[in-house]
Design a protein around this motif. Structure first.
Motif, mmCIF file in Angstrom:
data_model
loop_
_atom_site.group_PDB
_atom_site.id
_atom_site.type_symbol
_atom_site.label_atom_id
_atom_site.label_comp_id
_atom_site.label_asym_id
_atom_site.label_seq_id
_atom_site.Cartn_x
_atom_site.Cartn_y
_atom_site.Cartn_z
ATOM 1 N N ALA A 91 -15.244 9.113 -4.512
ATOM 2 C CA ALA A 91 -14.806 8.337 -3.349
ATOM 3 C C ALA A 91 -14.452 6.920 -3.774
ATOM 4 O O ALA A 91 -15.085 6.341 -4.655
ATOM 5 N N LYS A 92 -13.439 6.370 -3.106
ATOM 6 C CA LYS A 92 -12.982 5.028 -3.473
ATOM 7 C C LYS A 92 -14.091 3.991 -3.307
ATOM 8 O O LYS A 92 -14.127 2.991 -4.024
ATOM 9 N N ASN B 20 -5.883 3.031 -5.205
ATOM 10 C CA ASN B 20 -5.000 3.906 -4.426
ATOM 11 C C ASN B 20 -5.581 5.317 -4.361
ATOM 12 O O ASN B 20 -6.540 5.663 -5.066
ATOM 13 N N GLY B 21 -5.004 6.133 -3.483
ATOM 14 C CA GLY B 21 -5.558 7.458 -3.218
ATOM 15 C C GLY B 21 -5.567 8.391 -4.409
ATOM 16 O O GLY B 21 -6.330 9.360 -4.442
ATOM 17 N N ARG B 22 -4.716 8.115 -5.406
ATOM 18 C CA ARG B 22 -4.664 9.004 -6.568
ATOM 19 C C ARG B 22 -5.942 8.947 -7.403
ATOM 20 O O ARG B 22 -6.254 9.881 -8.149
ATOM 21 N N TRP B 23 -6.689 7.844 -7.311
ATOM 22 C CA TRP B 23 -7.978 7.792 -8.012
ATOM 23 C C TRP B 23 -8.920 8.870 -7.473
ATOM 24 O O TRP B 23 -9.537 9.608 -8.239
ATOM 25 N N ASN B 24 -9.030 8.938 -6.158
ATOM 26 C CA ASN B 24 -9.908 9.937 -5.570
ATOM 27 C C ASN B 24 -9.378 11.349 -5.827
ATOM 28 O O ASN B 24 -10.152 12.266 -6.128
ATOM 29 N N LYS B 25 -8.061 11.511 -5.724
ATOM 30 C CA LYS B 25 -7.469 12.831 -5.915
ATOM 31 C C LYS B 25 -7.689 13.333 -7.343
ATOM 32 O O LYS B 25 -7.948 14.515 -7.575
ATOM 33 N N TYR C 269 -9.208 -2.803 -4.422
ATOM 34 C CA TYR C 269 -8.389 -1.705 -3.904
ATOM 35 C C TYR C 269 -8.185 -0.656 -4.994
ATOM 36 O O TYR C 269 -7.950 -0.975 -6.154
ATOM 37 N N GLU D 10 0.556 3.919 -2.959
ATOM 38 C CA GLU D 10 0.143 5.287 -2.688
ATOM 39 C C GLU D 10 1.225 6.299 -3.072
ATOM 40 O O GLU D 10 0.952 7.494 -3.187
ATOM 41 N N GLN E 223 0.826 -1.201 0.000
ATOM 42 C CA GLN E 223 0.000 0.000 0.000
ATOM 43 C C GLN E 223 0.869 1.264 0.000
ATOM 44 O O GLN E 223 0.525 2.254 -0.652
#
Length: 417
Positions: free
Chosen positions: A173-174, A163-168, A161, A144, A140
């Protein structure tokens, strides 16, 4: 029948305590695993005089609480996993994890006469669980950190799963990023093609790759190159899929402009250079990720398997040797006869990754001429260029010598019993 002899030879870690929690009897198996003698523990208070745990006060000790509960309820009480380390005869401290049950023995009046503790050493299981959790944490962390959009799915293709870049990037929201909600982020003109190609990849168990447009949180679409590969076990069964989406919007525009307008060749050359610098910067980011990763990493280049990148954890295996620029055979001659060069050759020639668990390897770690045995779990992953040609091999490994030695020691103890 000699019941005492029968009891002491029960192949379980059992100790009997009085209502005052003084030890009355213990099996040989219990004495062996605790490295105690019957003469030293019988008649002494279970936790005040023998197994004093510095991590807790007497009243807060979970073992005491479990004993008290069994005493009060007159029913078996099961103790959750606890850590209690044991000193060895040579002065070392062994990390141990335990599960236990406390069973009350009642007299004819229904009062508790004795308490029986049955203890199970679950150290190996707990260390394996912790190792798995640590590996998951490392994955993870890497996922990330890298600049791509990362997704994993189970063997059936269901997302597990993001990673946070999808939401960013998308602003979604994931929890909402599932196959059923692809329409929220993928361009409508690309959606059916993506679904059809992904279905084909799942059916044929082959890598998935295509260019598609993904919407950002401002509502604009950019082109991404998506590559999704299956991760398989040694039997070839798919365990999961790992996919990455790389922003190629600028590069794609540059190519389109280059094809459509010959007059802009000079200007485009500068733009291509900028795109190259950007790609090089991303490559260096990935390089730093490998170099700083908390695991053993290196990359081997070409059919001779020359060391290209070597992180500090890999170098620590050979602190006195220069590796970069040398082939594996030149830098590590002791592995030739052990068959590792042949495995690397096979990965490079066939383009198939090689996974091995707890493999013994003899290494001259300090370049002293003395070979020592280590155990490694590792993956040899072929590296491909954009033309699908193999250019090298990525090596990821973890040293598991301590775990293997501990398991072997526990097995030897079990055989001795």
């Amino acid at each position: 029948m000699d019941f005492f002899e029968l009891f002491t030879n029960i192949p379980q870690n059992i100790v009997i305590v009085s209502p005052e929690y003084k030890i009355l009897a213990a099996t040989d198996a219990y004495l062996k695993v605790t490295m105690e003698t019957r003469e030293n523990i019988v008649g002494k208070h279970f936790l005040k005089e023998i197994f004093v745990d510095p991590a807790y006060s007497y009243e807060e000790n979970p073992v005491i609480k479990s004993l008290d509960k069994a005493w009060e309820t007159k029913e078996v009480d099961y103790l959750d996993v606890i850590r209690y380390d044991l000193p060895t005869p040579d002065g070392r401290i062994e990390v141990r994890y335990w599960e236990a049950s406390h069973t009350p023995v009642l007299d004819e009046s229904g009062n508790v006469k004795y308490l029986i503790q049955n203890t199970v050493d679950v150290t190996e299981r707990e260390k394996a669980r912790q190792s798995a959790a640590e590996t998951e944490h490392k994955f993870q962390f890497m996922a990330e950190t890298i600049p791509q959009l990362i997704i994993t799915t189970d063997a059936r293709g269901e997302a597990t799963y993001f990673n946070g870049r999808w939401n960013k990037y998308t602003g979604v929201a994931k929890e909402e990023l599932t196959q059923q909600n692809l329409h929220k982020v993928i361009h409508p003109d690309d959606l059916e093609k993506v679904r059809a190609s992904w279905k084909k990849a799942l059916q044929e168990k082959e890598a998935f790759a295509m260019e598609l447009r993904i919407r950002d949180k401002e509502g604009h679409y950019r082109w991404f190159l998506n590559r999704t590969l299956p991760m398989c076990d040694q039997a070839g069964n798919i365990l999961m899929w790992v996919g990455s989406s790389t922003d190629i919007d600028e590069t794609r525009k540059l190519v389109q402009e280059l094809v459509s307008t010959n007059e802009q060749m000079a200007e485009l050359a500068d733009q291509v250079q900028q795109a190259y610098l950007k790609a090089e910067s991303e490559r260096k980011t990935l390089e730093r990720l490998i170099m700083d990763a908390p695991a053993i990493f290196c990359t081997l280049k070409g059919p001779d398997h020359k060391f290209d990148l070597v992180n500090q954890h890999y170098q620590a295996l050979f602190p006195n040797r220069e590796l970069v620029g040398k082939s594996v055979a030149e830098a590590l001659p002791e592995v030739i006869e052990q068959g590792f060069i042949g495995i690397l050759d096979n990965v490079y020639q066939k383009g198939e990754k090689f996974v091995a668990e707890e493999v013994p390897i003899m290494l001259d770690k300090y370049d002293s001429g003395k070979l020592e045995e280590y155990f490694l779990t590792f993956i040899y992953q072929p590296i491909f260029n954009e033309a699908a040609q193999i250019t090298g091999i990525l090596v990821f490994a973890m040293e598991v010598t301590d775990q293997v030695n501990l398991r072997q020691k526990l097995q030897e103890l079990g055989q001795a019993e």
